[in-house]
Design a protein around this motif. Structure first.
Motif, PDB file in Angstrom:
ATOM      1  N   THR A  53      43.663   9.941   4.398  1.00  0.00           N
ATOM      2  CA  THR A  53      43.966   9.189   5.394  1.00  0.00           C
ATOM      3  C   THR A  53      45.054   9.297   6.611  1.00  0.00           C
ATOM      4  O   THR A  53      44.825  10.289   7.112  1.00  0.00           O
ATOM      5  N   ASP A  54      44.951   8.396   7.677  1.00  0.00           N
ATOM      6  CA  ASP A  54      44.988   8.796   9.345  1.00  0.00           C
ATOM      7  C   ASP A  54      46.949   9.123   8.991  1.00  0.00           C
ATOM      8  O   ASP A  54      46.604  10.120   9.338  1.00  0.00           O
ATOM      9  N   THR A  55      47.286   8.843   8.483  1.00  0.00           N
ATOM     10  CA  THR A  55      48.424   8.909   8.365  1.00  0.00           C
ATOM     11  C   THR A  55      48.948  10.568   7.062  1.00  0.00           C
ATOM     12  O   THR A  55      49.285  11.644   7.831  1.00  0.00           O
ATOM     13  N   GLU A  56      48.261  10.720   6.463  1.00  0.00           N
ATOM     14  CA  GLU A  56      47.973  12.221   5.658  1.00  0.00           C
ATOM     15  C   GLU A  56      47.497  13.262   6.902  1.00  0.00           C
ATOM     16  O   GLU A  56      47.926  14.502   6.918  1.00  0.00           O
ATOM     17  N   ILE A  57      46.353  13.146   7.978  1.00  0.00           N
ATOM     18  CA  ILE A  57      45.710  13.711   8.821  1.00  0.00           C
ATOM     19  C   ILE A  57      46.201  13.586  10.274  1.00  0.00           C
ATOM     20  O   ILE A  57      45.568  12.645  10.845  1.00  0.00           O
ATOM     21  N   LYS A  58      47.592  13.033  10.100  1.00  0.00           N
ATOM     22  CA  LYS A  58      48.167  13.528  11.901  1.00  0.00           C
ATOM     23  C   LYS A  58      47.804  13.891  12.282  1.00  0.00           C
ATOM     24  O   LYS A  58      47.019  13.809  13.761  1.00  0.00           O
ATOM     25  N   TYR A  59      47.890  15.367  12.336  1.00  0.00           N
ATOM     26  CA  TYR A  59      46.985  16.294  13.545  1.00  0.00           C
ATOM     27  C   TYR A  59      45.927  17.405  12.628  1.00  0.00           C
ATOM     28  O   TYR A  59      46.142  18.570  12.089  1.00  0.00           O
ATOM     29  N   PRO A  60      44.693  16.387  12.777  1.00  0.00           N
ATOM     30  CA  PRO A  60      42.996  17.759  12.216  1.00  0.00           C
ATOM     31  C   PRO A  60      42.774  18.778  12.315  1.00  0.00           C
ATOM     32  O   PRO A  60      42.736  19.790  11.382  1.00  0.00           O
ATOM     33  N   TYR A  61      43.069  19.185  13.822  1.00  0.00           N
ATOM     34  CA  TYR A  61      42.542  20.015  14.757  1.00  0.00           C
ATOM     35  C   TYR A  61      44.094  21.188  14.183  1.00  0.00           C
ATOM     36  O   TYR A  61      43.695  22.450  14.013  1.00  0.00           O
ATOM     37  N   LEU A  62      45.439  20.589  14.175  1.00  0.00           N
ATOM     38  CA  LEU A  62      46.227  21.870  14.071  1.00  0.00           C
ATOM     39  C   LEU A  62      46.036  22.251  12.581  1.00  0.00           C
ATOM     40  O   LEU A  62      46.555  23.282  11.862  1.00  0.00           O
ATOM     41  N   ARG A  63      45.789  21.204  11.411  1.00  0.00           N
ATOM     42  CA  ARG A  63      45.377  21.443   9.511  1.00  0.00           C
ATOM     43  C   ARG A  63      44.757  22.870  10.022  1.00  0.00           C
ATOM     44  O   ARG A  63      44.677  23.588   8.897  1.00  0.00           O
ATOM     45  N   GLN A  64      43.484  22.254  10.243  1.00  0.00           N
ATOM     46  CA  GLN A  64      42.222  23.208   9.705  1.00  0.00           C
ATOM     47  C   GLN A  64      42.099  24.926  10.305  1.00  0.00           C
ATOM     48  O   GLN A  64      42.038  25.224   9.987  1.00  0.00           O
ATOM     49  N   ALA A  65      43.245  24.821  11.455  1.00  0.00           N
ATOM     50  CA  ALA A  65      43.683  26.047  12.425  1.00  0.00           C
ATOM     51  C   ALA A  65      44.483  26.707  11.418  1.00  0.00           C
ATOM     52  O   ALA A  65      44.405  27.565  11.467  1.00  0.00           O
ATOM     53  N   ILE A  66      45.753  26.760  10.815  1.00  0.00           N
ATOM     54  CA  ILE A  66      46.485  27.339  10.129  1.00  0.00           C
ATOM     55  C   ILE A  66      45.843  27.734   8.856  1.00  0.00           C
ATOM     56  O   ILE A  66      45.722  28.247   8.128  1.00  0.00           O
ATOM     57  N   ILE A  67      45.095  26.795   7.992  1.00  0.00           N
ATOM     58  CA  ILE A  67      44.748  26.581   6.720  1.00  0.00           C
ATOM     59  C   ILE A  67      43.709  28.160   6.679  1.00  0.00           C
ATOM     60  O   ILE A  67      43.887  29.053   6.097  1.00  0.00           O
ATOM     61  N   ASP A  68      42.616  28.009   8.237  1.00  0.00           N
ATOM     62  CA  ASP A  68      41.583  29.029   8.175  1.00  0.00           C
ATOM     63  C   ASP A  68      42.296  30.432   8.556  1.00  0.00           C
ATOM     64  O   ASP A  68      41.531  30.855   8.862  1.00  0.00           O
ATOM     65  N   PHE A  69      42.792  29.756   9.457  1.00  0.00           N
ATOM     66  CA  PHE A  69      44.357  31.047  10.516  1.00  0.00           C
ATOM     67  C   PHE A  69      44.137  31.846   8.490  1.00  0.00           C
ATOM     68  O   PHE A  69      44.478  33.191   8.884  1.00  0.00           O
ATOM     69  N   HIS A  70      45.284  31.786   8.138  1.00  0.00           N
ATOM     70  CA  HIS A  70      45.988  32.338   6.954  1.00  0.00           C
ATOM     71  C   HIS A  70      44.564  32.663   5.671  1.00  0.00           C
ATOM     72  O   HIS A  70      45.115  33.789   5.462  1.00  0.00           O
ATOM     73  N   LYS A  71      43.283  32.050   5.747  1.00  0.00           N
ATOM     74  CA  LYS A  71      42.832  32.635   5.071  1.00  0.00           C
ATOM     75  C   LYS A  71      41.932  33.625   6.128  1.00  0.00           C
ATOM     76  O   LYS A  71      40.989  33.968   5.109  1.00  0.00           O
ATOM     77  N   LEU A  72      42.176  34.165   6.732  1.00  0.00           N
ATOM     78  CA  LEU A  72      41.389  35.517   7.777  1.00  0.00           C
ATOM     79  C   LEU A  72      40.213  34.914   8.224  1.00  0.00           C
ATOM     80  O   LEU A  72      39.725  35.512   7.562  1.00  0.00           O
ATOM     81  N   LYS A  73      40.760  33.871   8.654  1.00  0.00           N
ATOM     82  CA  LYS A  73      38.684  33.234   8.369  1.00  0.00           C
ATOM     83  C   LYS A  73      38.196  33.122   9.970  1.00  0.00           C
ATOM     84  O   LYS A  73      36.834  33.115  10.024  1.00  0.00           O
ATOM     85  N   PHE A  74      38.969  33.584  10.645  1.00  0.00           N
ATOM     86  CA  PHE A  74      38.436  33.757  12.128  1.00  0.00           C
ATOM     87  C   PHE A  74      38.377  35.289  12.846  1.00  0.00           C
ATOM     88  O   PHE A  74      38.951  36.254  12.259  1.00  0.00           O
ATOM     89  N   ASN A  75      37.416  35.143  13.687  1.00  0.00           N
ATOM     90  CA  ASN A  75      37.080  36.399  14.421  1.00  0.00           C
ATOM     91  C   ASN A  75      38.588  35.980  15.632  1.00  0.00           C
ATOM     92  O   ASN A  75      38.892  35.496  16.039  1.00  0.00           O
ATOM     93  N   TYR A  76      38.874  37.831  16.038  1.00  0.00           N
ATOM     94  CA  TYR A  76      40.125  37.234  16.996  1.00  0.00           C
ATOM     95  C   TYR A  76      39.425  36.813  18.468  1.00  0.00           C
ATOM     96  O   TYR A  76      39.845  36.124  19.062  1.00  0.00           O
ATOM     97  N   VAL A  77      38.068  36.110  18.617  1.00  0.00           N
ATOM     98  CA  VAL A  77      37.921  35.193  19.959  1.00  0.00           C
ATOM     99  C   VAL A  77      38.029  33.505  19.711  1.00  0.00           C
ATOM    100  O   VAL A  77      39.230  32.776  20.443  1.00  0.00           O
ATOM    101  N   GLU A  78      37.868  33.694  18.121  1.00  0.00           N
ATOM    102  CA  GLU A  78      38.520  32.063  17.729  1.00  0.00           C
ATOM    103  C   GLU A  78      40.164  32.163  17.388  1.00  0.00           C
ATOM    104  O   GLU A  78      40.146  31.173  17.682  1.00  0.00           O
ATOM    105  N   GLN A  79      39.998  33.536  17.047  1.00  0.00           N
ATOM    106  CA  GLN A  79      42.175  33.231  16.698  1.00  0.00           C
ATOM    107  C   GLN A  79      43.170  32.896  18.233  1.00  0.00           C
ATOM    108  O   GLN A  79      43.114  31.764  18.683  1.00  0.00           O
ATOM    109  N   ALA A  80      42.089  33.293  19.492  1.00  0.00           N
ATOM    110  CA  ALA A  80      42.401  33.536  20.663  1.00  0.00           C
ATOM    111  C   ALA A  80      42.098  31.931  21.094  1.00  0.00           C
ATOM    112  O   ALA A  80      43.127  31.393  21.753  1.00  0.00           O
ATOM    113  N   ASN A  81      40.818  31.623  20.865  1.00  0.00           N
ATOM    114  CA  ASN A  81      40.841  30.153  20.918  1.00  0.00           C
ATOM    115  C   ASN A  81      41.946  28.705  20.811  1.00  0.00           C
ATOM    116  O   ASN A  81      42.172  28.248  21.495  1.00  0.00           O
TER     117      ASN A  81
END
Length: 199
Positions: free
Chosen positions: A77-105
């Motif tokens: 729901t909207d309340t569960e996903i208030k900040y979808p970009y931030l949520r995705q970024a943190i989940i994938d960042f901690h899973k080491l799924k990003f290259n350095y350019v994506e991390q910088a972005n």
């Protein structure tokens, strides 16, 4: 938790997805072909009846390759996903799924959302040294960024280069020199820069 089978053509990838590279999904395709999609993707329902993808784009892409008509989805729901970009970024960042350019972005995007440097460092679990090195990466030209993605320029290189304000007209020369001739020592990398700067 609300899980439904949703027609795959009603699922729309998020254009703000922080991860841009989805290579090497052959094993995932084979796994889904053999045992099905074990972990549902996460979506949020839109007003027009479509569903925005908020987590699981690799699984989604694998299902498209397999030409599946429906896939299991967890509907948030909207309340569960208030900040979808931030949520995705943190989940994938901690899973080491990003290259350095994506991390910088990701850092740039969070700054645009008015997050302060210390907040970003805490959210992403990185030290200030890495934070500022990644920020410097954003100033490199596209060719240098592609070499970083390919792994020819490392984070150690980036950190050493971040100490200098490299003029755009000599950037390619410096990068080529580092790739061909310089080990990953700060001294040697700085030497590559200083040889070309006007002192």
């Amino acid at each position: 938790m609300n899980i439904e089978e949703i027609e795959i053509n009603k699922i729309i990838p998020d254009e703000n997805q922080p991860r841009k590279s989805f290579d090497n999904i052959k094993d995932l395709v084979s796994s889904i072909r053999e045992v099905g999609l074990i972990y549902p993707i996460e979506v949020i329902k839109q007003i027009d009846g479509t569903y925005k993808l908020i987590d699981g784009e690799r699984r989604y892409r694998a299902c498209i390759i397999l030409k599946l008509r429906k896939i299991p989805c967890i509907i948030k729901t909207d309340t569960e996903i208030k900040y979808p970009y931030l949520r995705q970024a943190i989940i994938d960042f901690h899973k080491l799924k990003f290259n350095y350019v994506e991390q910088a972005n990701i850092i740039a995007k969070l700054e645009e959302s008015n997050y302060k440097p210390k907040q970003i460092q805490d959210l992403l679990g990185i030290k200030s040294t890495k934070y500022y090195s990644l920020k410097r990466l954003l100033g490199f030209n596209q060719r240098t960024k592609e070499l970083i993605i390919e792994g020819k320029i490392t984070l150690n290189h980036i950190h050493s280069l971040s100490k200098h304000d490299i003029r755009p007209e000599i950037e390619n020369e410096v990068i080529d020199d580092i790739i061909k001739n310089r080990p990953e020592s700060s001294y040697q990398i700085e030497k590559a820069v200083l040889e070309r700067q006007d002192l």
